[in-house]
Design an enzyme around this catalytic site. Structure first.
Site, PDB file in Angstrom:
ATOM      1  CD  GLN A  33      35.520 112.489  -0.418  1.00  0.00           C
ATOM      2  OE1 GLN A  33      34.908 111.455  -0.166  1.00  0.00           O
ATOM      3  NE2 GLN A  33      35.034 113.675  -0.076  1.00  0.00           N
ATOM      4  CB  SER A  34      40.479 107.746   3.256  1.00  0.00           C
ATOM      5  OG  SER A  34      40.582 106.446   3.804  1.00  0.00           O
TER       6      SER A  34
END
Ligand SMILES: *Cc1c(COP(=O)(O)O)cnc(C)c1O
Length: 344
Positions: free
Chosen positions: A78-79
């Site tokens: 989920q960067s």
């Protein structure tokens, strides 16, 4: 001091607003007196929301100058950095290849991952252990894959936190300085979340370069609240980024007296894991201010900030500018822990 910045792309909506948290401050008035303001770097863009777009303005310009066709970068599944790179790569005409750390089943086509896919990024996912032990080999393989096709890859380290990325928050300090001069106001402290350290590094050296100071003429203190690793790690990492920046750009600045200030103790059970107190802080800010924090970075750091204020780390009456570094899309990912913690 007039600073000569390197060339950059203009991709972020700048300057971002600086606002007081009026209702939150009023509700705490009887317990403590440290007025909090926030700099809305969650408003740097829509799909490009957050702090990474500031760094990528410089980094992607450098990639273009070097004639790169493909941007390779890395981060968690989920960067926010990977998502900002995917969006801006599409905007500027780079192919983007992401090396993400996590389990296949976390690739849920929600939150940041959905936007990565939507913008056409190529994605490889590796378990944490594999990622840590084999990263250099994986990266070398991906690079040579493109080179064999006659393309030029350009690698951006995690969070775009390196010598180039330091410029982003030096420039944000210039915005803060201009705000203070225009409004005849002062901040005693600046606080941000520290994830890969580049924001903290840039703010720390930027506050010095732009002479951010208090009403009494003392230096404004910059603090990072770490959301992973520990204080020793970020003290070393942020200082190294500053040293690398000085060397790369031949900056004649004294960094011997630069203090990297890290407030440790709010990582909880680990990176991207949040306790109920973090979710409660996110709910409070949403309901009291309409400001949306995230469970991985800004919610954790802001929760830490409130606890530090209650413990009287900051002298009575001193003001705090919190940098809202973005992160809304992780909140919108399909994560049952977040969903349970944020609703009641
Ligand atoms: C990356 C990130 C941070 C941390 O910034 P670093 O420069 O990596 O330390 C903070 N908040 C959000 C929302 C981020 O995406």
């Amino acid at each position: 001091m007039s600073i000569i910045y390197p060339e950059r792309f203009h991709l972020a909506q700048l300057p971002t607003p600086i606002q007081p948290l009026t209702r939150l401050n009023a509700s705490h008035n009887s317990d403590w007196n440290n007025p909090i303001w926030i700099k809305r770097d969650d408003l740097t863009g829509c799909a490009t929301s957050g702090n990474k777009v500031r760094k990528l303005e410089y980094t992607l310009h450098e990639a273009k100058q070097q004639g790169a066709d493909v941007i390779i970068t890395c981060g968690g599944v989920q960067s926010n950095h990977a998502r900002a790179t995917s969006v801006l790569g599409a905007q500027l005409g780079f192919k983007v290849h992401l090396l993400l750390r996590g389990e296949e089943e976390e690739l849920t086509h929600t939150g940041n991952h959905l936007l990565d896919v939507l913008c056409g990024a190529e994605i490889d996912c590796y378990s944490s252990q594999h990622f840590l032990s084999e990263f250099e080999t994986i990266l070398a393989g991906v690079k040579s894959h493109y080179e064999e096709q006659g393309l030029k890859p350009f690698f951006i380290p995690v969070g775009a936190s390196d010598a180039t990325g330091v410029w982003a928050y030096i420039q944000a300090c210039e915005e803060i300085k201009q705000h203070c001069e225009k409004e005849q106001t002062y901040f005693d402290h600046i606080v941000c979340a520290a994830g890969s350290g580049g924001t903290l590094a840039g703010l720390t050296i930027g506050a010095k370069l732009h002479d951010l100071h208090t009403k009494a003429g003392l230096n404004t203190k910059v603090w990072g609240i770490n959301v992973c690793d520990n204080a020793a790690y970020f003290e070393k990492k942020a200082l190294q980024d500053i040293i690398d920046w000085k060397q790369k750009y031949q900056m004649d600045v004294d960094s011997d007296d630069v203090a990297i200030r890290v407030i440790d103790g709010y990582v909880g059970s680990g990176y991207a894991q949040a306790e109920q107190t973090v979710f409660d802080t996110i709910k409070q800010l949403a309901r009291q201010e309409g400001v949306i924090l995230d469970p991985i970075y800004t919610g954790k750091a802001f929760n830490g900030l409130l606890q530090e204020i209650a413990r009287q780390r900051f002298p009575e009456g001193e003001s705090i500018l919190f940098i809202h570094t973005g992160g809304i899309f992780s909140l919108l990912s399909n994560n049952s822990q977040y969903q349970a913690g944020l609703t009641d």
